[in-house]
Design a protein around this motif. Structure first.
Motif, short mmCIF file in Angstrom:
data_model
loop_
_atom_site.label_atom_id
_atom_site.label_comp_id
_atom_site.label_asym_id
_atom_site.label_seq_id
_atom_site.Cartn_x
_atom_site.Cartn_y
_atom_site.Cartn_z
N PHE A 55 1.17 3.47 8.29
CA PHE A 55 1.96 4.54 7.67
C PHE A 55 1.32 5.06 6.39
N ALA A 56 0.48 4.25 5.76
CA ALA A 56 -0.31 4.77 4.65
C ALA A 56 -1.25 5.86 5.17
N ASN A 57 -1.82 5.63 6.35
CA ASN A 57 -2.66 6.65 6.99
C ASN A 57 -1.86 7.90 7.30
N GLN A 58 -0.65 7.73 7.82
CA GLN A 58 0.20 8.89 8.13
C GLN A 58 0.49 9.69 6.87
N ALA A 59 0.91 9.01 5.81
CA ALA A 59 1.28 9.69 4.58
C ALA A 59 0.09 10.45 3.99
N MET A 60 -1.08 9.80 3.97
CA MET A 60 -2.24 10.44 3.37
C MET A 60 -2.83 11.51 4.28
N ALA A 61 -2.64 11.38 5.59
CA ALA A 61 -3.07 12.44 6.51
C ALA A 61 -2.23 13.71 6.30
N VAL B 77 0.83 -1.20 0.00
CA VAL B 77 0.00 0.00 0.00
C VAL B 77 0.87 1.25 0.00
N LEU B 78 1.84 1.28 0.91
CA LEU B 78 2.71 2.45 0.98
C LEU B 78 3.54 2.58 -0.30
N LYS B 79 3.87 1.46 -0.93
CA LYS B 79 4.60 1.51 -2.20
C LYS B 79 3.79 2.23 -3.27
N GLN B 80 2.49 1.90 -3.36
CA GLN B 80 1.63 2.56 -4.35
C GLN B 80 1.50 4.05 -4.05
N ILE B 81 1.40 4.39 -2.77
CA ILE B 81 1.30 5.81 -2.39
C ILE B 81 2.60 6.53 -2.72
N LEU C 56 8.04 4.99 5.25
CA LEU C 56 7.25 6.23 5.36
C LEU C 56 8.12 7.44 5.02
N ALA C 57 9.31 7.50 5.61
CA ALA C 57 10.21 8.63 5.37
C ALA C 57 10.58 8.71 3.89
N ILE C 58 10.85 7.58 3.27
CA ILE C 58 11.22 7.56 1.85
C ILE C 58 10.05 8.03 0.99
N ALA C 59 8.82 7.63 1.35
CA ALA C 59 7.63 8.05 0.60
C ALA C 59 7.43 9.55 0.70
N LEU D 157 -8.83 24.34 7.54
CA LEU D 157 -9.19 23.55 8.71
C LEU D 157 -9.06 24.36 9.99
N GLU D 158 -10.07 24.27 10.85
CA GLU D 158 -10.02 24.93 12.15
C GLU D 158 -9.00 24.22 13.05
N PRO D 159 -8.47 24.93 14.03
CA PRO D 159 -7.51 24.30 14.95
C PRO D 159 -8.20 23.36 15.95
N ARG D 160 -8.33 22.11 15.56
CA ARG D 160 -8.90 21.08 16.43
C ARG D 160 -8.40 19.72 15.95
N ILE D 161 -8.90 18.66 16.58
CA ILE D 161 -8.47 17.30 16.24
C ILE D 161 -9.48 16.69 15.27
N TYR D 162 -8.97 16.18 14.15
CA TYR D 162 -9.81 15.60 13.10
C TYR D 162 -9.56 14.11 12.99
N ASN D 163 -10.63 13.35 12.77
CA ASN D 163 -10.47 11.94 12.43
C ASN D 163 -10.06 11.82 10.96
N ILE D 164 -9.42 10.72 10.63
CA ILE D 164 -9.08 10.46 9.23
C ILE D 164 -10.38 10.38 8.43
N PRO D 165 -10.51 11.14 7.34
CA PRO D 165 -11.74 11.07 6.53
C PRO D 165 -12.03 9.64 6.08
N GLU D 166 -13.31 9.29 6.05
CA GLU D 166 -13.71 7.93 5.71
C GLU D 166 -13.20 7.51 4.33
N GLU D 167 -13.15 8.48 3.40
CA GLU D 167 -12.72 8.11 2.05
C GLU D 167 -11.24 7.70 2.02
N ILE D 168 -10.42 8.28 2.90
CA ILE D 168 -9.01 7.89 2.99
C ILE D 168 -8.90 6.50 3.60
N ASP D 169 -9.63 6.27 4.69
CA ASP D 169 -9.64 4.97 5.35
C ASP D 169 -10.03 3.87 4.35
#
Length: 425
Positions: free
Chosen positions: A363-369, A34-38, A66-69, A380-392
């Protein structure tokens, strides 16, 4: 090997370890499709061009990908360790030598070095912070307020870090958006349950070589990590006790077939104790006093404060290393307590952390976040956001594709039915 103070571009153990690190990084990549495709998409689109990024993570073969991506996506990235015992020195060397990524991480570094590396990370003047426990963000908010204007946002993938971010938000000091990677479905189901479950027991077995079948194992905490540890321990033939403070989770543990009781009752029964709470002093002085002679304790939460090692040390008449990453504390009452991995994350202190296939999705989540934060800069307002469902869902889709698994799709009739209230039953 340490670069000169004037031109310090990295601080690692030994640059000559790079070939071994590269071999291990390449092996991990076999399980990270997954991370390779990203990464391949990032290399074409360059979403991080002109972005300075710092990552405070466990420096492992998986983190390397992740760092390489991120660098492939154009990021000016710098990496520091989030835990003194989790760094794999050969990986750090490879990232410096082969990928020109500045790394400040040495396995076994002391607290002074760790905090100095946090300051070095902030000297990089980041626009994006990838944090693991929120130490970098907390230091920024407390000591580097003048840099907050440069921050696009932060990502966090630990329960401990999310709790700290929530406290910052409550106190009105979180003035930029934060992405809650920790609670993405493709993170906590797999990383916490399957990753922590397997790798925790891997670390324990590597450090002690004990047979877990027939042992009484006490798991403190029944969140996703605790569920994973308890499930795997039961699968290896252990009698598992769960301790909890949350009544809903306690019921769930009981319904899953585990004995549930307070730590005070579990202390004299356990052969092995594993803390996975994210809180402090879950195992304390009174618990040590009640434990069996030779009882073993370890932590697979986040920081080394889950086990009150200071009080254990105060009670000890002698402390000696009996195996690698394994210390025996002799107590005045004649009993001994064995501590694995110095109370730090046992899966990283005594083993290699999560399997690569698990970290592929985390790490796919980290990269796409990170990409989401950059794309939505200023929106985006300064608050905590969940990962959008479409990314998940996209990460899950990519993983299924890589595994050769196909799933059903809704028919037009089914889509109409679930979106209508008039169709009836």
């Amino acid at each position: 090997m340490v670069a000169t103070p004037v031109e310090k571009k990295y601080e690692i153990k030994d640059i000559s370890l790079a070939p071994k690190g590269k071999q291990r990084i390449e092996w991990a990549g076999r399980e990270m499709p997954v991370l390779k495709q990203i990464r391949e998409r990032f290399a074409k689109e360059k979403p991080f061009a002109g972005i300075r990024l710092v990552a405070c993570c466990h420096v492992t073969t998986e983190t390397a990908h992740l760092a390489i991506a991120l660098k492939a996506g154009g990021a000016d990235a710098l990496l520091i360790a989030s835990n003194p015992l989790s760094t794999q020195d050969d990986v750090a060397a490879c990232l410096v030598a082969d990928y020109d990524i500045p790394v400040f991480a040495i396995k076994g570094e002391d607290n002074e070095t760790y905090h100095r590396h946090v300051q070095i990370a902030l000297d990089h003047k980041p626009n994006i912070i990838i944090d693991d426990g929120s130490d970098v963000v907390a230091t920024l908010v407390k000591e580097r307020k003048q840099q907050i204007a440069d921050i696009i946002g932060t990502t966090e993938e630990t329960t401990t870090g999310i709790v700290r971010l929530q406290a910052m938000f409550k106190d009105g000091v979180l003035s930029f958006p934060a992405m809650n990677v920790n609670d993405a479905e493709t993170k906590h189901f797999f990383d916490n349950r399957y990753g922590t479950g397997q790798s925790t027991l891997d670390g324990i077995i590597r450090a002690t070589n004990v047979l877990l079948a027939g042992k009484t194992i006490v798991v403190a905490g029944y969140g996703w990590c605790g569920k994973g540890v308890a499930m795997r321990a039961k699968g290896l033939g252990a009698d598992v006790i769960v301790t909890e403070i949350n009544p809903v989770r306690a019921i769930e543990a009981a319904m899953d077939g585990f004995r549930v009781m307070p730590m005070a009752e579990a202390a004299p029964q356990g052969d092995l104790f594993v803390t996975v709470t994210g809180n402090k002093h879950v195992i304390r002085a009174e618990h040590f006093e009640a434990m069996k002679d030779g009882a073993m304790v370890c932590n697979s939460g986040h920081f080394d404060i889950e086990i009150d090692l200071k009080s254990l040390g105060a009670k000890a008449t002698e402390v000696k290393e009996v195996r690698n990453f394994t210390q025996e504390y002799k107590l005045a009452n004649g009993k001994s307590i064995v501590v694995i991995g110095e109370g730090r994350l046992v899966n990283l202190a005594a083993a290699e952390g999560h399997p690569s296939a698990v970290m592929d999705m985390s790490f796919a989540n980290q990269a796409m976040a990170c990409e989401y934060l950059v794309k939505n800069k200023g929106k985006l307002e300064p608050r905590i956001y969940n990962i959008p469902e479409e990314i998940d869902r996209e990460i899950a889709r990519l993983k299924l594709q890589a595994m050769g698994i196909e799933i059903d799709a809704l028919t037009p009739e089914q889509i109409e039915y679930i979106n209508s209230w008039t169709a009836g039953t």
